[in-house]
Design a protein around this motif. Sequence first.
Motif, PDB file in Angstrom:
ATOM      1  N   VAL A 180       0.851  -1.195   0.000  1.00  0.00           N
ATOM      2  CA  VAL A 180       0.000   0.000   0.000  1.00  0.00           C
ATOM      3  C   VAL A 180       0.888   1.247   0.000  1.00  0.00           C
ATOM      4  O   VAL A 180       1.715   1.413   0.900  1.00  0.00           O
ATOM      5  CB  VAL A 180      -0.917   0.030   1.244  1.00  0.00           C
ATOM      6  CG1 VAL A 180      -1.790   1.285   1.225  1.00  0.00           C
ATOM      7  CG2 VAL A 180      -1.777  -1.222   1.286  1.00  0.00           C
ATOM      8  N   PRO A 181       0.748   2.124  -1.000  1.00  0.00           N
ATOM      9  CA  PRO A 181       1.536   3.372  -0.998  1.00  0.00           C
ATOM     10  C   PRO A 181       1.306   4.156   0.281  1.00  0.00           C
ATOM     11  O   PRO A 181       0.189   4.182   0.818  1.00  0.00           O
ATOM     12  CB  PRO A 181       1.001   4.124  -2.223  1.00  0.00           C
ATOM     13  CG  PRO A 181       0.455   3.053  -3.114  1.00  0.00           C
ATOM     14  CD  PRO A 181      -0.103   2.001  -2.195  1.00  0.00           C
ATOM     15  N   PHE A 182       2.360   4.822   0.756  1.00  0.00           N
ATOM     16  CA  PHE A 182       2.286   5.471   2.064  1.00  0.00           C
ATOM     17  C   PHE A 182       1.194   6.540   2.125  1.00  0.00           C
ATOM     18  O   PHE A 182       0.492   6.661   3.139  1.00  0.00           O
ATOM     19  CB  PHE A 182       3.638   6.081   2.430  1.00  0.00           C
ATOM     20  CG  PHE A 182       3.640   6.752   3.776  1.00  0.00           C
ATOM     21  CD1 PHE A 182       3.498   6.008   4.931  1.00  0.00           C
ATOM     22  CD2 PHE A 182       3.757   8.130   3.872  1.00  0.00           C
ATOM     23  CE1 PHE A 182       3.477   6.621   6.174  1.00  0.00           C
ATOM     24  CE2 PHE A 182       3.744   8.751   5.108  1.00  0.00           C
ATOM     25  CZ  PHE A 182       3.610   7.994   6.268  1.00  0.00           C
ATOM     26  N   ALA A 226      -6.112   5.965   4.613  1.00  0.00           N
ATOM     27  CA  ALA A 226      -6.953   4.800   4.897  1.00  0.00           C
ATOM     28  C   ALA A 226      -7.098   4.524   6.390  1.00  0.00           C
ATOM     29  O   ALA A 226      -8.134   4.022   6.835  1.00  0.00           O
ATOM     30  CB  ALA A 226      -6.389   3.568   4.189  1.00  0.00           C
ATOM     31  N   ILE A 227      -6.054   4.832   7.154  1.00  0.00           N
ATOM     32  CA  ILE A 227      -6.100   4.503   8.586  1.00  0.00           C
ATOM     33  C   ILE A 227      -6.394   5.720   9.457  1.00  0.00           C
ATOM     34  O   ILE A 227      -6.127   5.688  10.670  1.00  0.00           O
ATOM     35  CB  ILE A 227      -4.788   3.834   9.043  1.00  0.00           C
ATOM     36  CG1 ILE A 227      -3.617   4.824   8.950  1.00  0.00           C
ATOM     37  CG2 ILE A 227      -4.508   2.584   8.247  1.00  0.00           C
ATOM     38  CD1 ILE A 227      -2.383   4.318   9.672  1.00  0.00           C
ATOM     39  N   ILE A 228      -6.953   6.768   8.879  1.00  0.00           N
ATOM     40  CA  ILE A 228      -7.268   7.963   9.674  1.00  0.00           C
ATOM     41  C   ILE A 228      -8.132   7.633  10.898  1.00  0.00           C
ATOM     42  O   ILE A 228      -7.850   8.128  11.997  1.00  0.00           O
ATOM     43  CB  ILE A 228      -7.934   9.039   8.787  1.00  0.00           C
ATOM     44  CG1 ILE A 228      -6.863   9.756   7.951  1.00  0.00           C
ATOM     45  CG2 ILE A 228      -8.693  10.061   9.639  1.00  0.00           C
ATOM     46  CD1 ILE A 228      -7.402  10.796   7.002  1.00  0.00           C
ATOM     47  N   ILE A 267       2.918   9.908  13.446  1.00  0.00           N
ATOM     48  CA  ILE A 267       3.745   8.797  13.921  1.00  0.00           C
ATOM     49  C   ILE A 267       3.054   7.462  13.700  1.00  0.00           C
ATOM     50  O   ILE A 267       3.713   6.456  13.405  1.00  0.00           O
ATOM     51  CB  ILE A 267       4.083   8.988  15.411  1.00  0.00           C
ATOM     52  CG1 ILE A 267       5.044  10.173  15.569  1.00  0.00           C
ATOM     53  CG2 ILE A 267       4.706   7.734  16.009  1.00  0.00           C
ATOM     54  CD1 ILE A 267       5.319  10.565  17.008  1.00  0.00           C
ATOM     55  N   VAL A 268       1.728   7.438  13.794  1.00  0.00           N
ATOM     56  CA  VAL A 268       0.990   6.168  13.669  1.00  0.00           C
ATOM     57  C   VAL A 268       1.165   5.539  12.286  1.00  0.00           C
ATOM     58  O   VAL A 268       1.614   4.386  12.181  1.00  0.00           O
ATOM     59  CB  VAL A 268      -0.502   6.367  14.007  1.00  0.00           C
ATOM     60  CG1 VAL A 268      -1.269   5.054  13.827  1.00  0.00           C
ATOM     61  CG2 VAL A 268      -0.655   6.873  15.445  1.00  0.00           C
ATOM     62  N   PRO A 269       0.834   6.231  11.180  1.00  0.00           N
ATOM     63  CA  PRO A 269       1.060   5.612   9.868  1.00  0.00           C
ATOM     64  C   PRO A 269       2.544   5.395   9.565  1.00  0.00           C
ATOM     65  O   PRO A 269       2.902   4.434   8.876  1.00  0.00           O
ATOM     66  CB  PRO A 269       0.431   6.609   8.883  1.00  0.00           C
ATOM     67  CG  PRO A 269       0.381   7.907   9.602  1.00  0.00           C
ATOM     68  CD  PRO A 269       0.165   7.553  11.033  1.00  0.00           C
ATOM     69  N   LEU A 270       3.407   6.269  10.078  1.00  0.00           N
ATOM     70  CA  LEU A 270       4.846   6.072   9.860  1.00  0.00           C
ATOM     71  C   LEU A 270       5.305   4.762  10.483  1.00  0.00           C
ATOM     72  O   LEU A 270       6.053   3.983   9.873  1.00  0.00           O
ATOM     73  CB  LEU A 270       5.637   7.240  10.461  1.00  0.00           C
ATOM     74  CG  LEU A 270       5.639   8.550   9.676  1.00  0.00           C
ATOM     75  CD1 LEU A 270       6.276   9.662  10.502  1.00  0.00           C
ATOM     76  CD2 LEU A 270       6.377   8.384   8.355  1.00  0.00           C
ATOM     77  N   ALA A 271       4.861   4.491  11.706  1.00  0.00           N
ATOM     78  CA  ALA A 271       5.244   3.245  12.375  1.00  0.00           C
ATOM     79  C   ALA A 271       4.667   2.034  11.659  1.00  0.00           C
ATOM     80  O   ALA A 271       5.354   1.023  11.467  1.00  0.00           O
ATOM     81  CB  ALA A 271       4.778   3.273  13.834  1.00  0.00           C
ATOM     82  N   LEU A 272       3.401   2.127  11.230  1.00  0.00           N
ATOM     83  CA  LEU A 272       2.770   1.005  10.532  1.00  0.00           C
ATOM     84  C   LEU A 272       3.444   0.728   9.193  1.00  0.00           C
ATOM     85  O   LEU A 272       3.479  -0.418   8.741  1.00  0.00           O
ATOM     86  CB  LEU A 272       1.285   1.292  10.326  1.00  0.00           C
ATOM     87  CG  LEU A 272       0.406   1.218  11.573  1.00  0.00           C
ATOM     88  CD1 LEU A 272      -1.042   1.521  11.234  1.00  0.00           C
ATOM     89  CD2 LEU A 272       0.511  -0.158  12.243  1.00  0.00           C
TER      90      LEU A 272
END
Length: 217
Positions: A66-68, A74-76, A93-98
Amino acid sequence: MSPQLLELLFTSLLETLLMVGVAGLFAVFVGIPTGVALIVTDHGGMLEHPLLNKVLGGVINATRSVPFVILMVAIIPFTRLIAGTSIGTQAAIVPLALAAIPFMARIAENAMREVDPGLITAARAMGATPGQIVRKVLLPEALPGLIAATTVTLVSLIGYSAMAGAIGGGGLGDLGIRYGYQRFLPEVMLAVVVVLIALVQCMQSVGDWLVRRLSHR
């Protein structure tokens, strides 16, 4: 550049370092154990478990595909649940970590596959448990490769953190978009690019130095 913009640049740099640092910690402390799990549950591994290996590998591959930018959007709802907000440095930080965890898991797995299988066979022959083999053989022997993997992950996170600015994630990317692009201040955009390049070069140089030191232990 005005003193106000210089202060904003410094603040944005600190925000980027915070995002990359925290996400990088998650990548190391979750990604490396995940890579270990992929190694030990693989065919012929110490704790061979084909089903678990395939499920874990599938989840990692799906996340990495999945492109960043899409992942961030998508995970908002999940980001809002964890961070209490969907914008700002903490939220980014949340999407960066995922994004970093599966990336780190795969390259850590590749680094550990470079360990001489004879060492693991010898340790098993001497009666070492799987946990002892991982702690005393696999991880120490793969350490230079794991340091290199961490460096690559951190450099990638710097690029991801800049993209996070597109949705108000803070940091240097946000500064470049708000001031360099939207307010037509090319000097700000240039300063952001120069700082990002310097940050990447510094991080890569430190990582390469550590790898060289550990490779000659």
